[in-house]
Design a protein around this motif. Sequence first.
Motif, PDB file in Angstrom:
ATOM      1  N   PRO A  34       0.825  -1.209   0.000  1.00  0.00           N
ATOM      2  CA  PRO A  34       0.000   0.000   0.000  1.00  0.00           C
ATOM      3  C   PRO A  34       0.859   1.259   0.000  1.00  0.00           C
ATOM      4  O   PRO A  34       1.825   1.360   0.752  1.00  0.00           O
ATOM      5  CB  PRO A  34      -0.790  -0.094   1.309  1.00  0.00           C
TER       6      PRO A  34
ATOM      7  N   TYR B 147      -7.729  -3.092   3.315  1.00  0.00           N
ATOM      8  CA  TYR B 147      -6.950  -2.595   2.185  1.00  0.00           C
ATOM      9  C   TYR B 147      -7.536  -3.179   0.921  1.00  0.00           C
ATOM     10  O   TYR B 147      -8.245  -4.187   0.953  1.00  0.00           O
ATOM     11  CB  TYR B 147      -5.458  -2.915   2.302  1.00  0.00           C
TER      12      TYR B 147
ATOM     13  N   CYS C 223      -2.350  -0.301  -4.363  1.00  0.00           N
ATOM     14  CA  CYS C 223      -3.025  -0.739  -3.148  1.00  0.00           C
ATOM     15  C   CYS C 223      -3.275   0.464  -2.249  1.00  0.00           C
ATOM     16  O   CYS C 223      -2.417   1.338  -2.112  1.00  0.00           O
ATOM     17  CB  CYS C 223      -2.153  -1.760  -2.421  1.00  0.00           C
TER      18      CYS C 223
ATOM     19  N   ALA D 277      -4.539   1.480   1.685  1.00  0.00           N
ATOM     20  CA  ALA D 277      -4.835   1.062   3.054  1.00  0.00           C
ATOM     21  C   ALA D 277      -5.980   1.908   3.582  1.00  0.00           C
ATOM     22  O   ALA D 277      -6.032   3.114   3.349  1.00  0.00           O
ATOM     23  CB  ALA D 277      -3.599   1.255   3.934  1.00  0.00           C
TER      24      ALA D 277
END
Length: 152
Positions: A25, A85, A95, A97
Motif C-alpha cells: 500500500p 486494504y 493498493c 490502506a
Amino acid sequence: MFTFIDENGLQVDLRFDEGPFEVEPKHVLALVQHEGKWLCTIHSSRGVEFPGGKQEENETLMQAAIREVYEETNVIVEDIKWFAYYVVHDKIPFCKAVFTAKVKEIETFVGDYETDGILWLTEEELWQQPHLSFYMRDAGMKKMLQEVKNHE
C-alpha cells in the motif's frame, strides 16, 4: 476477500486483514464518523469522497492517513485503526490502506488546493449524494461501510 469490478472495469480485491500484501500500500483512505455522520471531502474533479491520498517519503501509512484527513478537512483525528486494504488491478496495480478514526478536534475549514470543502453526511445522505466520486459508488465502499457497522 471481497472481489468486485469497479466503474472502470478493473478488478478490485478488498481484504479486512493486515496482509501479507501482493502489492504494497502507498495510498490511504480514512473512514471518520462523528455524531452519526461521515466526514467527506469535496474534490474539485472527482466529487464527494472520503479523505485520503498518497503516502509521503519517510511516513507510515497511519501518519499519512492522519495528515491527509487534516490537510483535506482541518479535522484532527485520534484512535486511528487499521481497517482494510484493497488492490486495484490496473496496468500497474496499486493498493490503498483503509483506516477508521475518531474525531479529536474540528478546526474551522480553511479552503486550499486540496479540496473545495467538507461535508458531514449520514449514510443515507451519502448514498443519495448526486456527486459521489467514482470509487465511492462501488460495491467495495458499500462492503466497507457494512463492515464498519459490524465492528461497532
